[in-house]
Design a protein around this motif. Structure first.
Motif, PDB file in Angstrom:
ATOM      1  N   PHE A  10      88.136 -13.980   9.313  1.00 31.58           N
ATOM      2  CA  PHE A  10      86.879 -13.627   9.959  1.00 31.58           C
ATOM      3  C   PHE A  10      86.499 -14.526  11.126  1.00 31.58           C
ATOM      4  N   PHE A  11      87.111 -15.704  11.251  1.00 30.71           N
ATOM      5  CA  PHE A  11      86.871 -16.538  12.436  1.00 30.71           C
ATOM      6  C   PHE A  11      88.034 -16.430  13.412  1.00 30.71           C
ATOM      7  N   SER A  12      89.228 -16.763  12.955  1.00 29.53           N
ATOM      8  CA  SER A  12      90.386 -16.678  13.847  1.00 29.53           C
ATOM      9  C   SER A  12      90.692 -15.238  14.227  1.00 29.53           C
ATOM     10  N   GLY A  13      90.506 -14.310  13.272  1.00 27.27           N
ATOM     11  CA  GLY A  13      90.807 -12.914  13.555  1.00 27.27           C
ATOM     12  C   GLY A  13      89.668 -12.137  14.181  1.00 27.27           C
ATOM     13  N   TRP A  14      88.559 -12.828  14.519  1.00 23.15           N
ATOM     14  CA  TRP A  14      87.409 -12.132  15.086  1.00 23.15           C
ATOM     15  C   TRP A  14      87.732 -11.343  16.358  1.00 23.15           C
ATOM     16  N   PRO A  15      88.560 -11.857  17.291  1.00 20.27           N
ATOM     17  CA  PRO A  15      88.892 -11.049  18.487  1.00 20.27           C
ATOM     18  C   PRO A  15      89.518  -9.703  18.134  1.00 20.27           C
ATOM     19  N   PHE A  16      90.335  -9.653  17.076  1.00 11.26           N
ATOM     20  CA  PHE A  16      90.949  -8.389  16.675  1.00 11.26           C
ATOM     21  C   PHE A  16      89.910  -7.460  16.048  1.00 11.26           C
ATOM     22  N   LEU A  17      88.973  -8.029  15.298  1.00 12.36           N
ATOM     23  CA  LEU A  17      87.943  -7.209  14.667  1.00 12.36           C
ATOM     24  C   LEU A  17      87.010  -6.593  15.708  1.00 12.36           C
ATOM     25  N   THR A  18      86.559  -7.389  16.647  1.00 10.68           N
ATOM     26  CA  THR A  18      85.685  -6.844  17.701  1.00 10.68           C
ATOM     27  C   THR A  18      86.442  -5.875  18.584  1.00 10.68           C
ATOM     28  N   GLY A  19      87.735  -6.152  18.805  1.00 13.49           N
ATOM     29  CA  GLY A  19      88.553  -5.217  19.586  1.00 13.49           C
ATOM     30  C   GLY A  19      88.693  -3.875  18.891  1.00 13.49           C
ATOM     31  N   MET A  20      88.840  -3.896  17.576  1.00 18.16           N
ATOM     32  CA  MET A  20      88.934  -2.650  16.818  1.00 18.16           C
ATOM     33  C   MET A  20      87.642  -1.846  16.936  1.00 18.16           C
ATOM     34  N   THR A  75      93.073  -3.470  10.965  1.00 20.28           N
ATOM     35  CA  THR A  75      93.183  -2.651   9.753  1.00 20.28           C
ATOM     36  C   THR A  75      94.175  -3.257   8.776  1.00 20.28           C
ATOM     37  N   SER A  76      95.322  -3.685   9.266  1.00 19.06           N
ATOM     38  CA  SER A  76      96.338  -4.279   8.388  1.00 19.06           C
ATOM     39  C   SER A  76      95.817  -5.549   7.735  1.00 19.06           C
ATOM     40  N   VAL A  77      95.149  -6.402   8.517  1.00 20.33           N
ATOM     41  CA  VAL A  77      94.638  -7.667   7.989  1.00 20.33           C
ATOM     42  C   VAL A  77      93.549  -7.412   6.949  1.00 20.33           C
ATOM     43  N   LEU A  78      92.609  -6.513   7.253  1.00 20.67           N
ATOM     44  CA  LEU A  78      91.518  -6.243   6.313  1.00 20.67           C
ATOM     45  C   LEU A  78      92.022  -5.574   5.034  1.00 20.67           C
ATOM     46  N   LEU A  79      92.995  -4.685   5.170  1.00 24.03           N
ATOM     47  CA  LEU A  79      93.559  -4.059   3.973  1.00 24.03           C
ATOM     48  C   LEU A  79      94.201  -5.101   3.065  1.00 24.03           C
ATOM     49  N   ALA A  80      95.016  -5.989   3.670  1.00 31.81           N
ATOM     50  CA  ALA A  80      95.678  -7.019   2.874  1.00 31.81           C
ATOM     51  C   ALA A  80      94.668  -7.968   2.247  1.00 31.81           C
ATOM     52  N   TYR A  81      93.624  -8.326   3.003  1.00 29.11           N
ATOM     53  CA  TYR A  81      92.637  -9.288   2.513  1.00 29.11           C
ATOM     54  C   TYR A  81      91.812  -8.699   1.364  1.00 29.11           C
ATOM     55  N   PHE A  82      91.228  -7.530   1.589  1.00 29.92           N
ATOM     56  CA  PHE A  82      90.346  -6.964   0.559  1.00 29.92           C
ATOM     57  C   PHE A  82      91.123  -6.437  -0.646  1.00 29.92           C
ATOM     58  N   ALA A  94      98.690  -7.731 -10.443  1.00 28.17           N
ATOM     59  CA  ALA A  94     100.005  -8.366 -10.426  1.00 28.17           C
ATOM     60  C   ALA A  94     100.288  -9.105  -9.124  1.00 28.17           C
ATOM     61  N   HIS A  95      99.777  -8.604  -7.991  1.00 29.97           N
ATOM     62  CA  HIS A  95     100.140  -9.179  -6.692  1.00 29.97           C
ATOM     63  C   HIS A  95      98.898  -9.368  -5.811  1.00 29.97           C
ATOM     64  N   VAL A  96      98.979 -10.363  -4.933  1.00 28.38           N
ATOM     65  CA  VAL A  96      97.993 -10.563  -3.859  1.00 28.38           C
ATOM     66  C   VAL A  96      98.757 -10.775  -2.555  1.00 28.38           C
ATOM     67  N   TRP A  97      98.067 -10.494  -1.403  1.00 28.69           N
ATOM     68  CA  TRP A  97      98.754 -10.544  -0.102  1.00 28.69           C
ATOM     69  C   TRP A  97      97.954 -11.360   0.913  1.00 28.69           C
ATOM     70  N   TYR A  98      97.279 -12.382   0.436  1.00 25.97           N
ATOM     71  CA  TYR A  98      96.533 -13.245   1.357  1.00 25.97           C
ATOM     72  C   TYR A  98      97.443 -13.840   2.430  1.00 25.97           C
ATOM     73  N   ASP A  99      98.643 -14.265   2.018  1.00 21.33           N
ATOM     74  CA  ASP A  99      99.561 -14.915   2.952  1.00 21.33           C
ATOM     75  C   ASP A  99      99.969 -13.973   4.073  1.00 21.33           C
ATOM     76  N   ALA A 100     100.151 -12.677   3.752  1.00 21.42           N
ATOM     77  CA  ALA A 100     100.508 -11.715   4.795  1.00 21.42           C
ATOM     78  C   ALA A 100      99.383 -11.568   5.809  1.00 21.42           C
ATOM     79  N   ALA A 101      98.145 -11.536   5.326  1.00 23.94           N
ATOM     80  CA  ALA A 101      97.003 -11.381   6.227  1.00 23.94           C
ATOM     81  C   ALA A 101      96.883 -12.564   7.187  1.00 23.94           C
ATOM     82  N   VAL A 102      96.967 -13.780   6.668  1.00 22.80           N
ATOM     83  CA  VAL A 102      96.741 -14.953   7.521  1.00 22.80           C
ATOM     84  C   VAL A 102      97.920 -15.197   8.461  1.00 22.80           C
ATOM     85  N   MET A 103      99.141 -14.975   8.015  1.00 25.57           N
ATOM     86  CA  MET A 103     100.283 -15.179   8.893  1.00 25.57           C
ATOM     87  C   MET A 103     100.295 -14.153  10.017  1.00 25.57           C
TER      88      MET A 103
END
Length: 581
Positions: free
Chosen positions: A224-234, A251-258, A269-278
């Protein structure tokens, strides 16, 4: 030593004259083209900064033999709008010529910090700007700028403190976002690794949940801070109904995060926080590099900004006064000395003059002007002084119009970029459809893996290079052309130029460097060549003619009563005797 290097100035790389100056750097004697470069090289050596010559990636700028006068920069009306007060004193940002690599920035930093009264220095080789903090009670600004010019870096006023402050704020904000993304991504990957290594599912649920919640905490500022330019761009893309790269990334980042948050809450069974931040980290780093390329390209527009002088001589009832260019108004009568830059558009008064309009038109030969002709800000007065009545100032001048035209050309979207955007929009829509079909297909076969495979399709198939490469390539091309004195005035100029198969040059001198040098001198009769060259250099020292630079030398006598007549040469008195060249 390479023989080719022996024929070039060790400091600036220009061709050596017949009698070069010798300086000693380290344990070797080096040859330089003039006493100006020799003085700079000696100062760099004596200051213990000779590593500059080892670190540099390009030759330095030639140093003017005659030191520039920067005393006017100490005036409050000149610094107004450019310098700001700081706890230590004052701070100003200047644009410099000749800063060509990181070694130049390193040299400027170390050299200016040695000046008494200098509190802080920050040189940026990408933008060509130098930020100087100094204490006016300890040293005037002119002393610091004189040291800068003595090293070959001529300073000019930047756009203004407000613009510079906004430029720095944007850069610092982007660096902060990138730093948070790098820190958060490395921490998230470290915690995720502990979860990945539990292949046998032997980790206690409490420990697993602890790692997941810690990963959630470090991922949240990245999304939400580093990815803010992508969110406002969307949001902007969806508002205009033109989905693009920002829509796909966000969309990809928010899907993985939420989805990871839901799995954390329900003990999935699984989480994908690492995919979102990378994903955020890599794309933000790519965008940072693209912004740097665009900033470097836009910095070349300072070539036009440097054409605007800081001060002008305005005639008054009592004589004349030196005032900031911003104080000029229509109707003022301004005096322009030979070799000086015209400060505003105006009508030429009195006698004829010759004007160098190469910056405005590309014409390398001075253009003759008669009384009543228009003179343009940014052109240089040659051969003789001129008087003009100001007609347009500030943003109304032709120089300002040219600057705006170039800025608009760089801001507009050329056909190639518009085509890339159109392809990206269709690709994004098709990719969302494909990801939906993949999710549906896997839901029929193995529902537990449907989401992560659909997410992988979105992330892996993101055509980020398509949206980043085209703007970066165009910005870099504009910057490379601007460095060579070519300014694109149309958004599609580069694409049109690529289709040209024949180039016709109709201007003498277009292919030359514009820096004449004296190759050989011969005396007629019994004259002494050296003495005649010394007299010629004295006459040409302040003549302002394009060929005068070829006569520049270190020690020359002072010529008085110098008169430069267009088409008739220059005359004056040297050592009590009248001469004419």
């Amino acid at each position: 030593m390479n023989r080719a290097l022996d024929l070039r100035c060790f400091h600036c790389g220009e061709a050596l004259p017949a009698d070069p100056v010798k300086v000693r750097i380290g344990d070797q004697d080096r040859l330089v083209c003039c006493t100006g470069c020799g003085a700079a090289a000696n100062w760099i050596r004596d200051a213990g900064l000779a590593d500059y010559y080892t670190l540099r990636q390009a030759d330095g700028a030639r140093v003017d033999i005659a030191p520039g006068d920067y005393s006017a920069w100490d005036r409050g009306d000149v610094q107004a709008g450019h310098a700001v007060a700081t706890p230590e004193g004052r701070e100003i940002t200047v644009v410099v010529e000749g800063m060509r690599c990181a070694a130049c920035a390193w040299l400027i930093d170390h050299a200016l910090r040695r000046e008494p009264g200098v509190c802080d220095v920050g040189a940026n080789a990408v933008t060509g700007r130098v930020r100087i903090g100094w204490n006016p009670a300890a040293t005037p600004l002119s002393t610091v700028l004189s040291r800068l010019a003595a090293l070959g870096y001529r300073p000019h006023l930047a756009q203004g403190e407000a613009a510079e402050r906004e430029r720095r704020r944007e850069r610092n904000r982007l660096i902060a976002r990138l730093g948070v993304a790098a820190l958060g991504a490395t921490q998230a990957m470290m915690f995720a690794e502990a979860l990945y290594l539990d292949t046998a599912n032997e980790m206690a649920p409490a420990t697993r949940d602890f790692f997941r919640w810690i990963t959630f905490l470090v991922s949240t500022p990245v999304v939400f801070f580093s990815g803010w330019p992508f969110l406002t761009g969307m949001v902007a893309e969806l508002r205009h109904r033109r989905p693009g790269m920002d829509t796909l990334v966000a969309t990809s980042v928010l899907l993985a995060y939420f989805a990871s948050l839901v799995e954390t809450l329900r003990g999935g069974a699984h989480v994908w926080y690492d995919a979102a931040v990378m994903f955020v980290l890599f794309l933000l780093a790519a965008r940072f590099l693209e912004r740097m390329a665009r900033r470097q390209a836009s910095a070349q527009l300072d070539t036009l900004a440097r054409a605007q002088p800081a001060l002008a001589w305005r005639e008054t009832i009592a004589g004349r006064e030196q005032v900031p260019v911003t104080a000029l108004a229509a109707g003022d009568v301004v005096q322009v000395a030979a070799g000086d830059t015209v400060p505003a558009d105006g009508e030429l008064l009195d006698r004829a003059a010759a004007m160098d309009e190469s910056l405005l038109t590309g014409e390398s030969v001075p253009v003759p002007k008669a009384a009543g002709d228009l003179l343009y800000a940014g052109s240089t007065c040659r051969e003789s002084a001129a008087r003009l009545r100001v007609t347009r100032t500030g943003s109304d001048t032709r120089l300002s119009q040219l600057t705006r035209a170039v800025e608009q050309a760089q801001a507009q979207r050329p056909r190639l970029a518009r085509f890339a955007d159109a392809v990206a929009m269709r690709f994004v829509v098709a990719l969302f459809i494909a990801a939906g079909l993949v999710f549906w297909a896997w839901w029929q076969v193995e529902p537990a893996r449907a989401f992560e495979i659909a997410l992988a399709v979105l992330v892996v198939s993101c055509p980020c290079a398509l949206s980043l490469a085209v703007p970066a390539a165009l910005a870099t091309s504009h910057g490379a052309l601007a460095k060579r004195g070519v300014l694109a005035l149309g958004a599609d100029a580069l694409e049109t130029l690529a289709q040209a198969d024949t180039v016709v040059l109709d201007k003498t001198g277009t292919l030359t460097l514009g820096r004449p040098r004296l190759v050989r001198a011969e005396a007629v009769g019994d004259g002494d060549v050296v003495e005649l060259q010394r007299i010629a250099a004295a006459l040409e020292a302040n003549a302002g003619h394009p060929l005068a630079a070829a006569f520049a030398d270190g020690a020359v006598p002072v010529a008085s009563h110098v008169v430069a007549a267009p088409g008739q040469g220059v005359s004056g008195v040297v050592d009590g005797r009248a001469w004419r060249l």
